[in-house]
Scaffold this motif. Sequence first.
Motif, PDB file in Angstrom:
ATOM      1  N   LEU A  28      -3.363 -16.681  15.183  1.00 35.54           N
ATOM      2  CA  LEU A  28      -2.804 -17.611  16.161  1.00 35.54           C
ATOM      3  C   LEU A  28      -1.340 -17.278  16.455  1.00 35.54           C
ATOM      4  O   LEU A  28      -0.906 -17.294  17.608  1.00 35.54           O
ATOM      5  CB  LEU A  28      -2.941 -19.050  15.659  1.00 35.54           C
ATOM      6  CG  LEU A  28      -2.453 -20.138  16.615  1.00 35.54           C
ATOM      7  CD1 LEU A  28      -3.282 -20.111  17.891  1.00 35.54           C
ATOM      8  CD2 LEU A  28      -2.538 -21.490  15.943  1.00 35.54           C
ATOM      9  N   LYS A  29      -0.588 -16.956  15.423  1.00 38.95           N
ATOM     10  CA  LYS A  29       0.819 -16.603  15.613  1.00 38.95           C
ATOM     11  C   LYS A  29       0.947 -15.303  16.415  1.00 38.95           C
ATOM     12  O   LYS A  29       1.781 -15.206  17.316  1.00 38.95           O
ATOM     13  CB  LYS A  29       1.510 -16.469  14.256  1.00 38.95           C
ATOM     14  CG  LYS A  29       3.005 -16.353  14.348  1.00 38.95           C
ATOM     15  CD  LYS A  29       3.645 -16.400  12.973  1.00 38.95           C
ATOM     16  CE  LYS A  29       5.154 -16.354  13.094  1.00 38.95           C
ATOM     17  NZ  LYS A  29       5.793 -16.387  11.773  1.00 38.95           N
ATOM     18  N   ALA A  30       0.119 -14.327  16.120  1.00 42.17           N
ATOM     19  CA  ALA A  30       0.145 -13.071  16.878  1.00 42.17           C
ATOM     20  C   ALA A  30      -0.255 -13.324  18.334  1.00 42.17           C
ATOM     21  O   ALA A  30       0.349 -12.761  19.255  1.00 42.17           O
ATOM     22  CB  ALA A  30      -0.795 -12.050  16.242  1.00 42.17           C
ATOM     23  N   TRP A  31      -1.255 -14.179  18.558  1.00 43.80           N
ATOM     24  CA  TRP A  31      -1.671 -14.522  19.918  1.00 43.80           C
ATOM     25  C   TRP A  31      -0.515 -15.160  20.674  1.00 43.80           C
ATOM     26  O   TRP A  31      -0.267 -14.860  21.834  1.00 43.80           O
ATOM     27  CB  TRP A  31      -2.870 -15.473  19.858  1.00 43.80           C
ATOM     28  CG  TRP A  31      -3.268 -16.004  21.192  1.00 43.80           C
ATOM     29  CD1 TRP A  31      -4.081 -15.406  22.119  1.00 43.80           C
ATOM     30  CD2 TRP A  31      -2.854 -17.239  21.783  1.00 43.80           C
ATOM     31  NE1 TRP A  31      -4.201 -16.198  23.232  1.00 43.80           N
ATOM     32  CE2 TRP A  31      -3.454 -17.331  23.054  1.00 43.80           C
ATOM     33  CE3 TRP A  31      -2.037 -18.282  21.358  1.00 43.80           C
ATOM     34  CZ2 TRP A  31      -3.252 -18.418  23.901  1.00 43.80           C
ATOM     35  CZ3 TRP A  31      -1.844 -19.366  22.193  1.00 43.80           C
ATOM     36  CH2 TRP A  31      -2.456 -19.416  23.451  1.00 43.80           C
ATOM     37  N   TRP A  32       0.223 -16.055  19.989  1.00 40.39           N
ATOM     38  CA  TRP A  32       1.345 -16.735  20.621  1.00 40.39           C
ATOM     39  C   TRP A  32       2.416 -15.734  21.040  1.00 40.39           C
ATOM     40  O   TRP A  32       2.933 -15.797  22.158  1.00 40.39           O
ATOM     41  CB  TRP A  32       1.927 -17.785  19.676  1.00 40.39           C
ATOM     42  CG  TRP A  32       2.996 -18.614  20.317  1.00 40.39           C
ATOM     43  CD1 TRP A  32       2.823 -19.676  21.136  1.00 40.39           C
ATOM     44  CD2 TRP A  32       4.397 -18.415  20.208  1.00 40.39           C
ATOM     45  NE1 TRP A  32       4.035 -20.164  21.548  1.00 40.39           N
ATOM     46  CE2 TRP A  32       5.030 -19.411  20.987  1.00 40.39           C
ATOM     47  CE3 TRP A  32       5.186 -17.503  19.519  1.00 40.39           C
ATOM     48  CZ2 TRP A  32       6.407 -19.507  21.100  1.00 40.39           C
ATOM     49  CZ3 TRP A  32       6.563 -17.605  19.632  1.00 40.39           C
ATOM     50  CH2 TRP A  32       7.156 -18.601  20.423  1.00 40.39           C
ATOM     51  N   PHE A  33       2.751 -14.783  20.169  1.00 42.22           N
ATOM     52  CA  PHE A  33       3.740 -13.762  20.535  1.00 42.22           C
ATOM     53  C   PHE A  33       3.226 -12.895  21.676  1.00 42.22           C
ATOM     54  O   PHE A  33       3.991 -12.501  22.566  1.00 42.22           O
ATOM     55  CB  PHE A  33       4.113 -12.890  19.327  1.00 42.22           C
ATOM     56  CG  PHE A  33       5.140 -13.508  18.431  1.00 42.22           C
ATOM     57  CD1 PHE A  33       6.410 -13.789  18.906  1.00 42.22           C
ATOM     58  CD2 PHE A  33       4.844 -13.806  17.120  1.00 42.22           C
ATOM     59  CE1 PHE A  33       7.370 -14.369  18.088  1.00 42.22           C
ATOM     60  CE2 PHE A  33       5.791 -14.380  16.291  1.00 42.22           C
ATOM     61  CZ  PHE A  33       7.057 -14.664  16.764  1.00 42.22           C
ATOM     62  N   LYS A  55       6.504  -8.003  17.753  1.00 38.27           N
ATOM     63  CA  LYS A  55       6.346  -9.052  16.734  1.00 38.27           C
ATOM     64  C   LYS A  55       4.862  -9.319  16.493  1.00 38.27           C
ATOM     65  O   LYS A  55       4.431  -9.473  15.347  1.00 38.27           O
ATOM     66  CB  LYS A  55       7.057 -10.334  17.156  1.00 38.27           C
ATOM     67  CG  LYS A  55       8.555 -10.248  17.044  1.00 38.27           C
ATOM     68  CD  LYS A  55       9.206 -11.534  17.505  1.00 38.27           C
ATOM     69  CE  LYS A  55      10.715 -11.420  17.496  1.00 38.27           C
ATOM     70  NZ  LYS A  55      11.361 -12.639  18.034  1.00 38.27           N
ATOM     71  N   ALA A  56       4.089  -9.390  17.576  1.00 37.46           N
ATOM     72  CA  ALA A  56       2.646  -9.586  17.425  1.00 37.46           C
ATOM     73  C   ALA A  56       2.035  -8.423  16.662  1.00 37.46           C
ATOM     74  O   ALA A  56       1.163  -8.613  15.807  1.00 37.46           O
ATOM     75  CB  ALA A  56       1.987  -9.729  18.796  1.00 37.46           C
ATOM     76  N   HIS A  57       2.518  -7.213  16.945  1.00 31.86           N
ATOM     77  CA  HIS A  57       2.024  -6.010  16.252  1.00 31.86           C
ATOM     78  C   HIS A  57       2.335  -6.076  14.760  1.00 31.86           C
ATOM     79  O   HIS A  57       1.503  -5.705  13.928  1.00 31.86           O
ATOM     80  CB  HIS A  57       2.662  -4.778  16.893  1.00 31.86           C
ATOM     81  CG  HIS A  57       2.253  -3.485  16.278  1.00 31.86           C
ATOM     82  ND1 HIS A  57       1.075  -2.858  16.617  1.00 31.86           N
ATOM     83  CD2 HIS A  57       2.846  -2.702  15.345  1.00 31.86           C
ATOM     84  CE1 HIS A  57       0.978  -1.740  15.924  1.00 31.86           C
ATOM     85  NE2 HIS A  57       2.033  -1.623  15.149  1.00 31.86           N
ATOM     86  N   GLN A  58       3.523  -6.557  14.413  1.00 32.28           N
ATOM     87  CA  GLN A  58       3.890  -6.682  12.996  1.00 32.28           C
ATOM     88  C   GLN A  58       3.013  -7.699  12.278  1.00 32.28           C
ATOM     89  O   GLN A  58       2.659  -7.518  11.120  1.00 32.28           O
ATOM     90  CB  GLN A  58       5.360  -7.089  12.856  1.00 32.28           C
ATOM     91  CG  GLN A  58       6.334  -6.004  13.233  1.00 32.28           C
ATOM     92  CD  GLN A  58       7.771  -6.505  13.260  1.00 32.28           C
ATOM     93  OE1 GLN A  58       8.030  -7.699  13.162  1.00 32.28           O
ATOM     94  NE2 GLN A  58       8.696  -5.575  13.421  1.00 32.28           N
ATOM     95  N   ILE A  59       2.654  -8.761  12.975  1.00 30.37           N
ATOM     96  CA  ILE A  59       1.862  -9.818  12.340  1.00 30.37           C
ATOM     97  C   ILE A  59       0.400  -9.409  12.203  1.00 30.37           C
ATOM     98  O   ILE A  59      -0.196  -9.550  11.137  1.00 30.37           O
ATOM     99  CB  ILE A  59       1.972 -11.123  13.152  1.00 30.37           C
ATOM    100  CG1 ILE A  59       3.400 -11.658  13.080  1.00 30.37           C
ATOM    101  CG2 ILE A  59       0.981 -12.172  12.656  1.00 30.37           C
ATOM    102  CD1 ILE A  59       3.687 -12.768  14.053  1.00 30.37           C
ATOM    103  N   ILE A  60      -0.180  -8.899  13.259  1.00 28.75           N
ATOM    104  CA  ILE A  60      -1.626  -8.660  13.294  1.00 28.75           C
ATOM    105  C   ILE A  60      -1.987  -7.245  12.857  1.00 28.75           C
ATOM    106  O   ILE A  60      -3.131  -6.959  12.514  1.00 28.75           O
ATOM    107  CB  ILE A  60      -2.186  -8.978  14.700  1.00 28.75           C
ATOM    108  CG1 ILE A  60      -3.687  -9.221  14.669  1.00 28.75           C
ATOM    109  CG2 ILE A  60      -1.881  -7.887  15.674  1.00 28.75           C
ATOM    110  CD1 ILE A  60      -4.073 -10.511  14.101  1.00 28.75           C
ATOM    111  N   GLY A  61      -1.036  -6.336  12.919  1.00 31.66           N
ATOM    112  CA  GLY A  61      -1.342  -4.942  12.599  1.00 31.66           C
ATOM    113  C   GLY A  61      -1.681  -4.180  13.871  1.00 31.66           C
ATOM    114  O   GLY A  61      -1.232  -4.520  14.955  1.00 31.66           O
ATOM    115  N   ASP A  62      -2.481  -3.171  13.730  1.00 29.45           N
ATOM    116  CA  ASP A  62      -2.810  -2.304  14.866  1.00 29.45           C
ATOM    117  C   ASP A  62      -3.943  -2.896  15.689  1.00 29.45           C
ATOM    118  O   ASP A  62      -5.095  -2.524  15.564  1.00 29.45           O
ATOM    119  CB  ASP A  62      -3.195  -0.904  14.365  1.00 29.45           C
ATOM    120  CG  ASP A  62      -1.992  -0.165  13.832  1.00 29.45           C
ATOM    121  OD1 ASP A  62      -0.880  -0.428  14.329  1.00 29.45           O
ATOM    122  OD2 ASP A  62      -2.145   0.668  12.935  1.00 29.45           O
ATOM    123  N   ASP A  63      -3.593  -3.827  16.551  1.00 30.69           N
ATOM    124  CA  ASP A  63      -4.560  -4.446  17.455  1.00 30.69           C
ATOM    125  C   ASP A  63      -4.536  -3.696  18.776  1.00 30.69           C
ATOM    126  O   ASP A  63      -3.463  -3.375  19.314  1.00 30.69           O
ATOM    127  CB  ASP A  63      -4.194  -5.916  17.677  1.00 30.69           C
ATOM    128  CG  ASP A  63      -5.200  -6.613  18.563  1.00 30.69           C
ATOM    129  OD1 ASP A  63      -6.350  -6.790  18.122  1.00 30.69           O
ATOM    130  OD2 ASP A  63      -4.832  -6.954  19.705  1.00 30.69           O
TER     131      ASP A  63
END
Length: 197
Positions: A28-33, A55-63
């Motif tokens: 959810l946090k990665a989606w928000w970023f 920031k989203a990349h740091q949270i979720i990884g390699d999406d």
Amino acid sequence: MAFLGFGFALTLLGAAPPPSWRAPLRHLKAWWFNQQGQQAFRQGNFRQALQSFRKAHQIIGDDAIVRYNEGTTLLQLRRPQDAEQAFQDALRRLPAHRRSEQAAAYYNLGNLYFARQQWDKAAQAYIAALKRTPNDLDAKFNLELVLRRQQQRQQPPPPKRQTPPPPLPPPPSLERNPLKQQLQRGLTAPWHGERDW
């Protein structure tokens, strides 16, 4: 016995691997970023968009979608090498059933190669996009442009023909005020083709 109870408490407080309920919050946090980055991108603030996507990349990884968004933003920031890497990373991570996202990444790669005048790579990228979305008119149009450029590059330039000199201008009028004289003669429209409304 007290030692065993202490170990159990550490497990509950997070000393062990995180419980499964944290994964949805992380997503959810990665989606928000990612959403923040898309909004900044639409407003033309590409640096802020890139920060949000990172920031989203740091949270979720390699999406794959986050990497695609990074690549699109890097194109706008005129960093084509980084954008190319991001698009290729996104393509490696996209599953086979996400054909429209794959087509978009290939299309952007084609545009990147087109700008670099790497016609063969651009053609391959547009063809790959069309294999995934055959009705994409933009990809078809760009592929046609690339094929024309390739064809022009392969053909020798036509021999230069000697062009005839341009026609001579009409002789200058000896009258001092030709428009005034035309109007005095009773013409309503002094210029050819003009209509009196």
